[in-house]
Motif scaffolding. Structure first.
Motif, PDB file in Angstrom:
ATOM      1  N   GLU A 184       0.860  -1.264  -0.115  1.00  0.00           N
ATOM      2  CA  GLU A 184      -0.081  -0.052  -0.090  1.00  0.00           C
ATOM      3  C   GLU A 184       0.732   1.274  -0.120  1.00  0.00           C
ATOM      4  O   GLU A 184       1.837   1.173   0.506  1.00  0.00           O
ATOM      5  CB  GLU A 184      -0.911   0.217   1.331  1.00  0.00           C
ATOM      6  CG  GLU A 184      -1.743  -0.895   1.191  1.00  0.00           C
ATOM      7  CD  GLU A 184      -2.960  -0.789   0.435  1.00  0.00           C
ATOM      8  OE1 GLU A 184      -3.223   0.339  -0.352  1.00  0.00           O
ATOM      9  OE2 GLU A 184      -3.991  -1.649  -0.150  1.00  0.00           O
ATOM     10  N   THR A 185       0.385   2.498  -0.621  1.00  0.00           N
ATOM     11  CA  THR A 185       1.188   3.749  -0.632  1.00  0.00           C
ATOM     12  C   THR A 185       1.053   4.148   0.830  1.00  0.00           C
ATOM     13  O   THR A 185      -0.161   4.335   1.137  1.00  0.00           O
ATOM     14  CB  THR A 185       0.744   4.397  -1.753  1.00  0.00           C
ATOM     15  OG1 THR A 185       0.935   3.766  -2.970  1.00  0.00           O
ATOM     16  CG2 THR A 185       1.226   5.656  -1.474  1.00  0.00           C
ATOM     17  N   GLY A 186       2.141   4.291   1.342  1.00  0.00           N
ATOM     18  CA  GLY A 186       1.836   5.019   2.863  1.00  0.00           C
ATOM     19  C   GLY A 186       2.361   6.431   2.998  1.00  0.00           C
ATOM     20  O   GLY A 186       2.290   7.468   1.819  1.00  0.00           O
ATOM     21  N   LEU A 230       4.771 -10.606  10.020  1.00  0.00           N
ATOM     22  CA  LEU A 230       5.248  -9.095   9.444  1.00  0.00           C
ATOM     23  C   LEU A 230       6.122  -9.287   8.576  1.00  0.00           C
ATOM     24  O   LEU A 230       7.376 -10.080   8.646  1.00  0.00           O
ATOM     25  CB  LEU A 230       5.767  -8.490  10.848  1.00  0.00           C
ATOM     26  CG  LEU A 230       4.718  -8.697  11.995  1.00  0.00           C
ATOM     27  CD1 LEU A 230       5.495  -8.095  13.463  1.00  0.00           C
ATOM     28  CD2 LEU A 230       3.499  -7.972  11.647  1.00  0.00           C
ATOM     29  N   PRO A 231       6.297  -8.444   7.423  1.00  0.00           N
ATOM     30  CA  PRO A 231       7.307  -7.978   6.793  1.00  0.00           C
ATOM     31  C   PRO A 231       8.575  -7.286   7.487  1.00  0.00           C
ATOM     32  O   PRO A 231       8.458  -6.837   8.650  1.00  0.00           O
ATOM     33  CB  PRO A 231       7.001  -7.300   5.657  1.00  0.00           C
ATOM     34  CG  PRO A 231       5.799  -6.356   6.073  1.00  0.00           C
ATOM     35  CD  PRO A 231       5.284  -7.414   7.147  1.00  0.00           C
ATOM     36  N   GLY A 232       9.995  -7.718   7.197  1.00  0.00           N
ATOM     37  CA  GLY A 232      11.063  -7.445   7.940  1.00  0.00           C
ATOM     38  C   GLY A 232      11.158  -5.843   7.911  1.00  0.00           C
ATOM     39  O   GLY A 232      12.010  -5.143   8.802  1.00  0.00           O
ATOM     40  N   THR A 233      10.519  -5.308   7.024  1.00  0.00           N
ATOM     41  CA  THR A 233      10.663  -3.575   6.964  1.00  0.00           C
ATOM     42  C   THR A 233       9.613  -2.756   7.895  1.00  0.00           C
ATOM     43  O   THR A 233       9.649  -1.734   7.930  1.00  0.00           O
ATOM     44  CB  THR A 233      10.509  -3.088   5.618  1.00  0.00           C
ATOM     45  OG1 THR A 233       9.316  -3.586   5.145  1.00  0.00           O
ATOM     46  CG2 THR A 233      11.677  -3.716   4.765  1.00  0.00           C
ATOM     47  N   VAL A 291       2.568  -4.747   3.595  1.00  0.00           N
ATOM     48  CA  VAL A 291       1.423  -4.700   4.491  1.00  0.00           C
ATOM     49  C   VAL A 291       1.607  -6.159   5.440  1.00  0.00           C
ATOM     50  O   VAL A 291       1.729  -7.387   4.743  1.00  0.00           O
ATOM     51  CB  VAL A 291       0.235  -4.581   4.000  1.00  0.00           C
ATOM     52  CG1 VAL A 291      -1.138  -4.816   4.802  1.00  0.00           C
ATOM     53  CG2 VAL A 291       0.146  -3.376   3.217  1.00  0.00           C
ATOM     54  N   PRO A 292       1.381  -6.152   6.546  1.00  0.00           N
ATOM     55  CA  PRO A 292       1.465  -7.364   7.521  1.00  0.00           C
ATOM     56  C   PRO A 292       0.228  -8.254   6.981  1.00  0.00           C
ATOM     57  O   PRO A 292      -0.721  -7.766   6.627  1.00  0.00           O
ATOM     58  CB  PRO A 292       1.443  -6.827   8.804  1.00  0.00           C
ATOM     59  CG  PRO A 292       1.834  -5.719   8.857  1.00  0.00           C
ATOM     60  CD  PRO A 292       1.299  -5.020   7.691  1.00  0.00           C
ATOM     61  N   LYS A 293       0.577  -9.611   7.079  1.00  0.00           N
ATOM     62  CA  LYS A 293      -0.385 -10.634   6.690  1.00  0.00           C
ATOM     63  C   LYS A 293      -0.996 -11.104   7.968  1.00  0.00           C
ATOM     64  O   LYS A 293      -0.388 -11.494   9.155  1.00  0.00           O
ATOM     65  CB  LYS A 293      -0.087 -11.850   6.024  1.00  0.00           C
ATOM     66  CG  LYS A 293       0.844 -11.597   4.848  1.00  0.00           C
ATOM     67  CD  LYS A 293       1.473 -12.604   4.086  1.00  0.00           C
ATOM     68  CE  LYS A 293       2.342 -12.351   2.788  1.00  0.00           C
ATOM     69  NZ  LYS A 293       2.990 -13.403   2.138  1.00  0.00           N
ATOM     70  N   VAL A 294      -2.656 -10.962   8.200  1.00  0.00           N
ATOM     71  CA  VAL A 294      -3.372 -11.306   9.384  1.00  0.00           C
ATOM     72  C   VAL A 294      -4.249 -12.229   9.252  1.00  0.00           C
ATOM     73  O   VAL A 294      -5.082 -12.342   8.329  1.00  0.00           O
ATOM     74  CB  VAL A 294      -3.688  -9.740   9.973  1.00  0.00           C
ATOM     75  CG1 VAL A 294      -4.374 -10.230  11.142  1.00  0.00           C
ATOM     76  CG2 VAL A 294      -2.596  -8.862  10.235  1.00  0.00           C
TER      77      VAL A 294
END
Length: 450
Positions: A102-104, A390-393, A112-115
């Protein structure tokens, strides 16, 4: 018809017969008697050659028989497909699933984290403040979100830190560019006011008594010199070169003493104390490879965790100076940066990188994905919260409520999603509260009294 050869003749020598001496040897051999039935030299040599040839045939035949028998037995045990091995089959690589994006803030594409969470169906009493381009108060039981009154930030400014103060909370506001000027806001239930601005403010440190200190850095490239400014005032303290503050309790500061080359790892170095009143360095406390500070306690691991030894976790009470040390079985390269404590300081929640085989940097440009883990400091048990990747960033914002609900704030690009979790649950719970605000990086989240 071919004539058969004559059989070998047998000559019996007299007992007194002597063999002639070897020419040129100068020596003679003793006489040798040939008993009846023994062969003379030529005949003896012929029979020796025949016997050797026969023995060779017998041995070779034995080896051939053993080889044929072994091959036949092996053929009985091996399946027909294995007798003629097929060429190796190389399986195609499994397709890698890219992270959703997503553009932040500042136009940056964020992963974006996977939930995978279950709906929240119980009362929690949780109220939190979350920072973005404003400061919102979320009541999870009422499913309500309220913006702080009078707080309006420009499109390039974001709240990056929230800390508790006396009858208010303090927000550190930063621009998109890290080198830009920062400001500090004081936020109450009814108003928001500017406390400090037009400086590069590295962070805010609560002193445990309701006061706040701002960490000011004049030269960002060399991280120095560092000045502490008390909010709302009037104290100002210039720190010795090479001392990076990480915690304050009253007039006592705990900092990392390290060289400029170590600034790439802001949570490692020698831990020392410093008296803000007398401006003197105190004794060395220890050495940290990773650390965190929460609820008046400093926690650190002295050396990187390895498969051959347990991790040694040190705990230091900022108010009393009491220290405890204990070994825990933690994964390799565990970092407790960003860790938070629950109300009775028996649980430590922190982001924990997964261990996996492969390259340290994947196709998205960063390392392994992260979980949120909770270490039970009393029993040593480690819980990984399922249903969350969670992505590492993108690190989460973490805080414990007074009733030991762990609140997890996730940056979803154009909004922040809130999750809650308690010990023993297999995955987090989703209260259905989403804050429609843009976060700069890690969402700052602060638990409020119920």
């Amino acid at each position: 018809m071919a004539q058969e050869p004559d059989p070998p003749s047998f000559v019996v020598l007299p007992a007194e017969y002597e063999e002639p001496s070897l020419a040129g040897s100068g020596e003679s051999e003793p006489a040798r008697q040939v008993l009846p039935g023994r062969l003379t030299g030529l005949a003896r040599h012929r029979w020796v050659r025949w016997a050797a040839a026969a023995l060779t045939c017998v041995v070779a035949g034995g080896f051939l028989l053993v080889a044929v028998t072994s091959e036949r037995d092996a053929a009985r045990k091996v399946t027909p497909a294995a007798r003629q091995p097929a060429p190796p089959v190389i399986a195609p690589a499994a397709p890698q699933q890219p992270w959703p994006q997503e553009t932040g803030a500042c136009g940056v594409q964020r992963f974006v984290p996977k939930v995978s969470a279950a709906p929240l169906r119980t009362s929690t009493g949780v109220r939190v403040q979350v920072g973005g381009q404003s400061v919102h108060t979320a009541d999870l039981d009422a499913r309500s979100v309220t913006a702080a009154p009078g707080l309006r930030l420009s499109s390039g400014q974001f709240v990056s830190q929230l800390v508790p103060g006396k009858d208010a909370s303090y927000a550190l506001v930063r621009p998109c560019e890290y080198t830009g000027t920062s400001s500090v806001l004081r936020i109450t239930r009814d108003s928001s006011s500017l406390v400090m601005g037009s400086r590069h403010i590295e962070s805010l440190l609560p002193d445990g008594r309701g006061g706040i200190w701002a960490v000011l850095v004049e030269d960002i490239a060399t991280y120095g010199p560092v000045t502490l400014a008390q909010l709302p005032g009037p104290g100002v303290v210039r720190l010795p070169p090479g001392l990076a503050p990480i915690a304050i309790r009253g007039n006592r500061l705990i900092g990392l003493s390290s060289t400029a080359e170590d600034r790439s790892s802001p949570s490692s170095g020698a831990l020392v104390s410093y008296d803000l009143a007398s401006r003197r360095l105190g004794p060395r406390i220890g050495r940290a490879s990773t650390l965190t500070v929460d609820r008046g306690e400093l926690l650190w691991i002295d050396r990187p965790c390895s498969p051959l030894a347990k991790c040694t976790l040190h705990r230091y009470d900022l108010a009393t100076g009491a220290r405890t040390v204990r070994d825990y079985a933690l994964p390799v390269e565990t970092s407790i940066v960003g860790g938070v404590l629950n109300s009775d300081r028996t649980q430590l929640a922190f982001p924990l990188a997964r261990i996996y085989e492969g390259q340290r940097v994947d196709y998205d440009g960063f390392g392994p994905p992260y979980d949120v883990a909770v270490l039970h400091l009393d029993t040593g048990a480690l819980e990984r919260i399922g249903g969350l990747q969670l992505p590492g960033t993108e690190m989460p914002g973490l805080t414990f409520s007074g009733d030991d609900w762990l609140v997890i704030a996730l940056n979803q690009g154009r909004s922040t999603e809130l999750l809650v979790w308690r010990s023993g649950q297999s995955r987090p719970l989703q209260p259905g509260v989403r804050i429609r605000d843009v976060m700069l990086r890690q969402p700052p989240v602060l638990a409020l009294a119920s």
